[in-house]
Scaffold this motif. Sequence first.
Motif, PDB file in Angstrom:
ATOM      1  N   GLN A  78     -18.440   1.506   7.730  1.00 57.91           N
ATOM      2  CA  GLN A  78     -17.209   1.623   8.518  1.00 57.91           C
ATOM      3  C   GLN A  78     -16.221   0.509   8.169  1.00 57.91           C
ATOM      4  OE1 GLN A  78     -18.824   4.347   8.938  1.00 57.91           O
ATOM      5  NE2 GLN A  78     -20.328   3.424  10.292  1.00 57.91           N
TER       6      GLN A  78
ATOM      7  N   SER B 255     -14.685   1.303   4.874  1.00 57.12           N
ATOM      8  CA  SER B 255     -13.753   2.414   5.021  1.00 57.12           C
ATOM      9  C   SER B 255     -12.430   1.965   5.632  1.00 57.12           C
ATOM     10  CB  SER B 255     -14.364   3.504   5.896  1.00 57.12           C
ATOM     11  OG  SER B 255     -15.540   3.979   5.314  1.00 57.12           O
ATOM     12  N   VAL B 256     -12.474   1.076   6.602  1.00 51.66           N
ATOM     13  CA  VAL B 256     -11.242   0.591   7.227  1.00 51.66           C
ATOM     14  C   VAL B 256     -10.429  -0.237   6.233  1.00 51.66           C
ATOM     15  CG1 VAL B 256     -10.334  -0.963   9.002  1.00 51.66           C
ATOM     16  CG2 VAL B 256     -12.095   0.698   9.586  1.00 51.66           C
TER      17      VAL B 256
ATOM     18  N   GLY C 244      -9.081   2.201   3.690  1.00 55.36           N
ATOM     19  CA  GLY C 244      -8.081   3.022   4.373  1.00 55.36           C
ATOM     20  C   GLY C 244      -6.794   2.263   4.641  1.00 55.36           C
ATOM     21  N   ALA C 245      -6.893   0.970   4.937  1.00 56.84           N
ATOM     22  CA  ALA C 245      -5.701   0.152   5.169  1.00 56.84           C
ATOM     23  C   ALA C 245      -4.862   0.027   3.903  1.00 56.84           C
ATOM     24  CB  ALA C 245      -6.100  -1.230   5.670  1.00 56.84           C
TER      25      ALA C 245
ATOM     26  N   ASN D 253      -0.601   3.639  11.746  1.00 55.67           N
ATOM     27  CA  ASN D 253      -1.842   3.740  12.523  1.00 55.67           C
ATOM     28  C   ASN D 253      -2.492   5.111  12.382  1.00 55.67           C
ATOM     29  OD1 ASN D 253      -1.516   1.158  13.420  1.00 55.67           O
ATOM     30  ND2 ASN D 253      -0.570   1.763  15.353  1.00 55.67           N
TER      31      ASN D 253
ATOM     32  N   LEU E 290      -3.956   5.304   8.900  1.00 57.93           N
ATOM     33  CA  LEU E 290      -5.114   4.417   8.794  1.00 57.93           C
ATOM     34  C   LEU E 290      -6.357   5.063   9.393  1.00 57.93           C
ATOM     35  CD1 LEU E 290      -6.438   1.672   8.178  1.00 57.93           C
ATOM     36  CD2 LEU E 290      -5.626   0.909  10.396  1.00 57.93           C
ATOM     37  N   LEU E 291      -6.227   5.608  10.590  1.00 59.61           N
ATOM     38  CA  LEU E 291      -7.372   6.228  11.255  1.00 59.61           C
ATOM     39  C   LEU E 291      -7.888   7.429  10.476  1.00 59.61           C
ATOM     40  CD1 LEU E 291      -9.282   6.303  13.671  1.00 59.61           C
ATOM     41  CD2 LEU E 291      -7.604   7.716  14.848  1.00 59.61           C
TER      42      LEU E 291
ATOM     43  N   SER F  49      -9.406   6.244   7.058  1.00 63.57           N
ATOM     44  CA  SER F  49     -10.654   5.496   7.251  1.00 63.57           C
ATOM     45  C   SER F  49     -11.808   6.427   7.609  1.00 63.57           C
ATOM     46  CB  SER F  49     -10.479   4.447   8.345  1.00 63.57           C
ATOM     47  OG  SER F  49      -9.526   3.500   7.966  1.00 63.57           O
TER      48      SER F  49
END
Length: 107
Positions: free
Chosen positions: A58, A61-62, A65-66, A79, A82-83, A86
């Motif tokens: 996780q 992934s964040v 993803g960012a 946002n 990003l969600l 991710s």
Amino acid sequence: MTSFNKKQLAILAILAAVNLLLGPLVVGNGQDLTGRTIEAHSPEMRRAGIITTLFGIQLFSVVLGALFAAIPYKQKPYNEKLLTLSLSIAIAVQGFMLLAGIIKLLF
């Protein structure tokens, strides 16, 4: 949170649970950074598998993803991108781990 993100969370939770159940069946011996061998079914190896499955993937992934969410796309807010990104990356990594575990279990 959109309904798509909720579906992604459900899929991610299912994949993580299956990977947690499959992990002990396919794990092999490992080594720590000092070169010491860690047995496959030791508590230390189980702890490492749980931490990797629940937190490591996780976090990876964040971060990834960012980076991808910074690319402009359809004027969507950062946002939201990003969600979605991710969760998509986490699903892909968990899916790959599941596929690799099944292959290792069968062959």
